[in-house]
Scaffold this motif. Structure first.
Motif, PDB file in Angstrom:
ATOM      1  N   UNK A  18       0.820  -1.212   0.000  1.00 51.84           N
ATOM      2  CA  UNK A  18       0.000   0.000   0.000  1.00 51.84           C
ATOM      3  C   UNK A  18       0.855   1.265   0.000  1.00 51.84           C
ATOM      4  N   UNK A  19       1.897   1.271   0.829  1.00 48.31           N
ATOM      5  CA  UNK A  19       2.717   2.478   0.940  1.00 48.31           C
ATOM      6  C   UNK A  19       3.429   2.802  -0.370  1.00 48.31           C
ATOM      7  N   UNK A  20       3.996   1.791  -1.023  1.00 47.57           N
ATOM      8  CA  UNK A  20       4.657   2.025  -2.303  1.00 47.57           C
ATOM      9  C   UNK A  20       3.648   2.473  -3.356  1.00 47.57           C
ATOM     10  N   UNK A  21       2.463   1.872  -3.320  1.00 50.72           N
ATOM     11  CA  UNK A  21       1.434   2.229  -4.296  1.00 50.72           C
ATOM     12  C   UNK A  21       1.016   3.690  -4.154  1.00 50.72           C
ATOM     13  N   UNK A  22       0.772   4.111  -2.923  1.00 52.38           N
ATOM     14  CA  UNK A  22       0.343   5.491  -2.692  1.00 52.38           C
ATOM     15  C   UNK A  22       1.433   6.472  -3.126  1.00 52.38           C
ATOM     16  N   UNK A  23       2.688   6.174  -2.774  1.00 53.28           N
ATOM     17  CA  UNK A  23       3.792   7.044  -3.193  1.00 53.28           C
ATOM     18  C   UNK A  23       3.859   7.143  -4.719  1.00 53.28           C
ATOM     19  N   UNK A  24       3.683   6.008  -5.381  1.00 53.88           N
ATOM     20  CA  UNK A  24       3.744   5.996  -6.841  1.00 53.88           C
ATOM     21  C   UNK A  24       2.634   6.834  -7.450  1.00 53.88           C
ATOM     22  N   UNK A  25       1.408   6.591  -7.001  1.00 57.11           N
ATOM     23  CA  UNK A  25       0.256   7.307  -7.560  1.00 57.11           C
ATOM     24  C   UNK A  25       0.390   8.808  -7.351  1.00 57.11           C
ATOM     25  N   UNK A  26       0.741   9.209  -6.151  1.00 62.95           N
ATOM     26  CA  UNK A  26       0.861  10.641  -5.857  1.00 62.95           C
ATOM     27  C   UNK A  26       2.031  11.262  -6.613  1.00 62.95           C
ATOM     28  N   UNK A  27       3.130  10.521  -6.772  1.00 59.97           N
ATOM     29  CA  UNK A  27       4.286  11.073  -7.495  1.00 59.97           C
ATOM     30  C   UNK A  27       3.961  11.285  -8.967  1.00 59.97           C
ATOM     31  N   UNK A  83       3.235  -1.985 -11.134  1.00 57.69           N
ATOM     32  CA  UNK A  83       1.805  -2.199 -11.381  1.00 57.69           C
ATOM     33  C   UNK A  83       0.992  -0.950 -11.048  1.00 57.69           C
ATOM     34  N   UNK A  84       1.371  -0.247 -10.000  1.00 58.53           N
ATOM     35  CA  UNK A  84       0.677   1.002  -9.656  1.00 58.53           C
ATOM     36  C   UNK A  84       0.897   2.064 -10.719  1.00 58.53           C
ATOM     37  N   UNK A  85       2.119   2.135 -11.228  1.00 59.46           N
ATOM     38  CA  UNK A  85       2.422   3.116 -12.274  1.00 59.46           C
ATOM     39  C   UNK A  85       1.639   2.806 -13.552  1.00 59.46           C
ATOM     40  N   UNK A  86       1.489   1.520 -13.869  1.00 62.15           N
ATOM     41  CA  UNK A  86       0.681   1.145 -15.030  1.00 62.15           C
ATOM     42  C   UNK A  86      -0.765   1.569 -14.818  1.00 62.15           C
ATOM     43  N   UNK A  87      -1.288   1.334 -13.619  1.00 64.87           N
ATOM     44  CA  UNK A  87      -2.661   1.740 -13.312  1.00 64.87           C
ATOM     45  C   UNK A  87      -2.832   3.250 -13.471  1.00 64.87           C
ATOM     46  N   UNK A  88      -1.803   4.004 -13.123  1.00 63.00           N
ATOM     47  CA  UNK A  88      -1.861   5.458 -13.301  1.00 63.00           C
ATOM     48  C   UNK A  88      -2.014   5.815 -14.779  1.00 63.00           C
ATOM     49  N   UNK A  89      -1.251   5.127 -15.629  1.00 61.95           N
ATOM     50  CA  UNK A  89      -1.353   5.388 -17.061  1.00 61.95           C
ATOM     51  C   UNK A  89      -2.741   5.084 -17.594  1.00 61.95           C
ATOM     52  N   UNK A  90      -3.304   3.956 -17.181  1.00 61.52           N
ATOM     53  CA  UNK A  90      -4.645   3.581 -17.621  1.00 61.52           C
ATOM     54  C   UNK A  90      -5.688   4.567 -17.101  1.00 61.52           C
TER      55      UNK A  90
END
Length: 272
Positions: free
Chosen positions: A22-31, A216-223
């Motif tokens: 969760x923590x890595x995902x949130x950092x990725x999405x917000x960044x 995977x979080x970064x890919x979700x951001x692109x989508x």
């Protein structure tokens, strides 16, 4: 004046050391400039040296979290990570189906970077049966693909064979991630009935904790931002490569990547 931005929901376990889950995902999405929401499936006691305990969230509460998210700020994409029990798999699958979740990126987390097993065999069977059919994209690494396909993956040709097997388990696309063993950091995207190799250079670093979660979080951001799968994967690979190259050094074991590397570069806070 007010504005809104696309939202990405991460459904995953919590990492007390902040480098994965969760923590890595949130950092990725917000960044990447989007709005992060979360559904926590498990609490873990872990750091860069290993995983010392896993405490699963009650399935009904997983459902309650999903209902709360979709009932207010509806996400434009969903990343699913650690789901360690059959009951939680069913709860997540039910929530995704009931809310017609769009752009589901599923990272079948099975083993941590330090080698700790995070999911039971029964849960693996359940996620293939219940979650794979809901995915827009699945992103197994080579060890995970070996478990899912029941075969050793030692060559690029093996990766292509595994991708075709995995494609038979999901209506979406398949990204088999390289970078393990003798295979270089080339990823294989099986999309539209054909294999597309995405070349990459291996970054020599031991600080890879949370790499799969981040990708995977970064890919979700692109989508979520309207990109097609291929463009979203390319953007995510560039982001992760930069986070690995940044030279982050935290912890005594396999440290995390630098999720904020681009911002540090932009503001000149990285040491020369």
């Amino acid at each position: 004046m007010s504005y809104s931005i696309p939202s990405v929901l991460t459904v995953a376990g919590s990492d007390s050391s902040g480098g994965a889950g969760i923590q890595a995902d949130i950092k990725t999405v917000e960044s990447m400039g989007l709005y992060a929401q979360s559904v926590i499936t498990a609490l873990t006691a872990q750091n860069t040296l290993g995983v010392y305990g896993v405490f699963d969230v009650v399935p009904d509460f997983v459902c309650a979290q999903m209902d709360a998210v979709f009932g207010d700020i509806r996400p434009q994409a969903v990343k699913v990570g650690m789901v360690s029990s059959t009951d939680i798999v069913s709860a997540v699958a039910r929530g995704l189906s009931e809310h017609a979740a769009p752009n589901v990126v599923f990272d079948p987390v099975m083993v941590s970077t330090s080698g700790s097993r995070l999911i039971s065999q029964e849960a693996i069977d359940a996620l293939v049966r219940e979650l794979f059919p809901l995915a827009t994209l699945i992103t197994p690494n080579i060890p995970e693909a070996e478990v899912l396909c029941g075969m050793a993956i030692e060559t690029p040709q093996d990766m292509e064979s595994a991708a075709r097997i995995l494609f038979g388990m999901t209506p979406g696309a398949v990204l088999v991630k390289g970078g393990h063993g003798a295979i270089d950091a080339d990823d294989l995207l099986y999309l539209g009935g054909s294999c597309r190799w995405l070349k990459g250079k291996r970054v020599e670093t031991e600080n890879t904790h949370g790499t799969g979660c981040t990708l995977s979080s970064a890919i979700a951001c692109g989508l979520a931002s309207g990109k097609e799968v291929f463009e979203a994967v390319l953007q995510a690979k560039r982001y992760v490569s930069g986070a690995l190259r940044a030279g982050f050094a935290m912890g005594k074991g396999n440290g995390p990547l630098d999720h904020m590397w681009a911002h540090r570069e932009a503001f000149g806070s990285l040491e020369a």
